[in-house]
Design an enzyme around this catalytic site. Structure first.
Site, PDB file in Angstrom:
ATOM      1  N   HIS A  10      72.564  -1.589  96.699  1.00  0.00           N
ATOM      2  CA  HIS A  10      72.127  -2.974  96.516  1.00  0.00           C
ATOM      3  C   HIS A  10      70.697  -3.023  95.982  1.00  0.00           C
ATOM      4  O   HIS A  10      69.782  -2.568  96.662  1.00  0.00           O
ATOM      5  CB  HIS A  10      72.219  -3.683  97.876  1.00  0.00           C
ATOM      6  N   HIS A  52      65.058  -9.829  91.405  1.00  0.00           N
ATOM      7  CA  HIS A  52      65.853 -10.658  92.312  1.00  0.00           C
ATOM      8  C   HIS A  52      65.363 -12.097  92.433  1.00  0.00           C
ATOM      9  O   HIS A  52      66.078 -13.039  92.143  1.00  0.00           O
ATOM     10  CB  HIS A  52      65.942 -10.036  93.713  1.00  0.00           C
TER      11      HIS A  52
HETATM   12  O1  G3P Z   1      75.556  -9.071  94.861  1.00  0.00           O
HETATM   13  C1  G3P Z   1      75.376  -8.944  96.223  1.00  0.00           C
HETATM   14  C2  G3P Z   1      74.050  -9.521  96.638  1.00  0.00           C
HETATM   15  O2  G3P Z   1      73.069  -8.975  95.807  1.00  0.00           O
HETATM   16  C3  G3P Z   1      74.002 -11.008  96.557  1.00  0.00           C
HETATM   17  O3  G3P Z   1      72.862 -11.546  97.118  1.00  0.00           O
HETATM   18  O4  G3P Z   1      70.580 -12.431  97.081  1.00  0.00           O
HETATM   19  O5  G3P Z   1      70.942  -9.984  97.329  1.00  0.00           O
HETATM   20  O6  G3P Z   1      71.379 -11.098  95.151  1.00  0.00           O
HETATM   21  P1  G3P Z   1      71.379 -11.244  96.653  1.00  0.00           P
HETATM   22 MG    MG Z   2      72.070  -9.522  93.990  1.00  0.00          MG
END
Ligand code: G3P
Ligand code: MG
Length: 244
Positions: A10, A52
């Site tokens: 992630h 992000h």
């Molecule tokens: O794609 C999974 C996750 O990344 C979604 O939430 O806020 O971490 O982009 P976020």
């Molecule tokens: Mg994400």
């Protein structure tokens, strides 16, 4: 549908390296993760960058909105020092740079994150880049914004699509009540939305399930026991160790 990756790093291996940067993606490769997730958005001058938050404040030494900065301005910022002095001078990467790194090594889940600027040309630019760099077999797209999936499907129907959901959304979006009208082959729900029953229901509809963000080993084990297809984790080393 692609051979769905069980472990998706992630924002890269973001527990140990600054999220959404080349060191974090490189570390994911070294750990042996089969896939990374990243957050794609546009700079003011229309380049696809990987970052992000809508703003720069949390993870760089800059301030303000990403979409109001040119690529040249974004490239001056330090996106690594907040995570540790050893990462100082790490830059916000472009999607092109990440694709160059990931080529033939990683699947790449591109989250289309133009949530503040939904009418921009992010989807078109990402699809164009995927085609130009011949990454069609290595990418899958996701978004919390269903219209992005529709657009992507229209432009390049062969690329797998995932619908993101979260408990912070309105019920209409969180429960994906509109899902029959949106092309997608997988669901990416928040961890709080996962149960054995939810996974079974998705599988009965031929949908894969991958949940975010699963950093606790007990939760990882639980989700794998329930038959989840994949997890998004900042700690791909821990998840892979558990599966080994
Ligand atoms: O794609 C999974 C996750 O990344 C979604 O939430 O806020 O971490 O982009 P976020
Ligand atoms: Mg994400």
């Amino acid at each position: 549908m692609l051979n769905f990756p069980k472990v998706i790093a992630h924002r890269g291996a973001s527990w140990d390296a600054p999220e959404n940067t080349l060191p974090a993606f490189d570390l994911a490769i070294k750990i042996g993760a089969p896939a990374i997730e990243l957050d794609a958005k546009l700079s003011e001058d229309g380049f696809v960058v990987v970052h992000h938050d809508p703003t720069l404040d949390r993870t760089t030494n800059g301030k303000g909105n990403v979409w109001q900065k040119s690529l040249a301005e974004l490239k001056k910022l330090d996106a690594g020092a907040w995570k540790g002095a050893q990462f100082a001078k790490t830059r916000i990467p472009t999607l092109t740079e990440v694709f160059d790194l990931a080529r033939r090594k990683l699947l790449v889940n591109v989250e289309l994150t133009n949530y503040e600027t939904p009418n921009d040309r992010l989807v078109e630019k990402v699809v164009e880049l995927v085609n130009r760099m011949k990454m069609q077999e290595q990418v899958f797209f996701s978004s919390f914004h269903p219209a992005n999936l529709r657009r992507a499907h229209r432009l390049q129907p062969s690329i797998p699509l995932s619908l993101l959901t979260g408990t912070f959304q309105s019920p209409w979006l969180a429960h994906a009540w509109f899902a029959p009208f949106i092309p997608h082959q997988a669901r990416h729900p928040e961890n709080k939305q996962i149960s054995a029953e939810f996974i079974q229901k998705c599988h009965a509809r031929q949908l894969k399930v991958a949940s975010y963000t699963v950093n606790d080993p007990t939760e990882m084990r639980q989700f794998f026991d329930w038959g989840i297809d994949g997890i998004f984790t900042d700690r791909p080393d821990v998840a892979l160790g558990l599966l080994a």
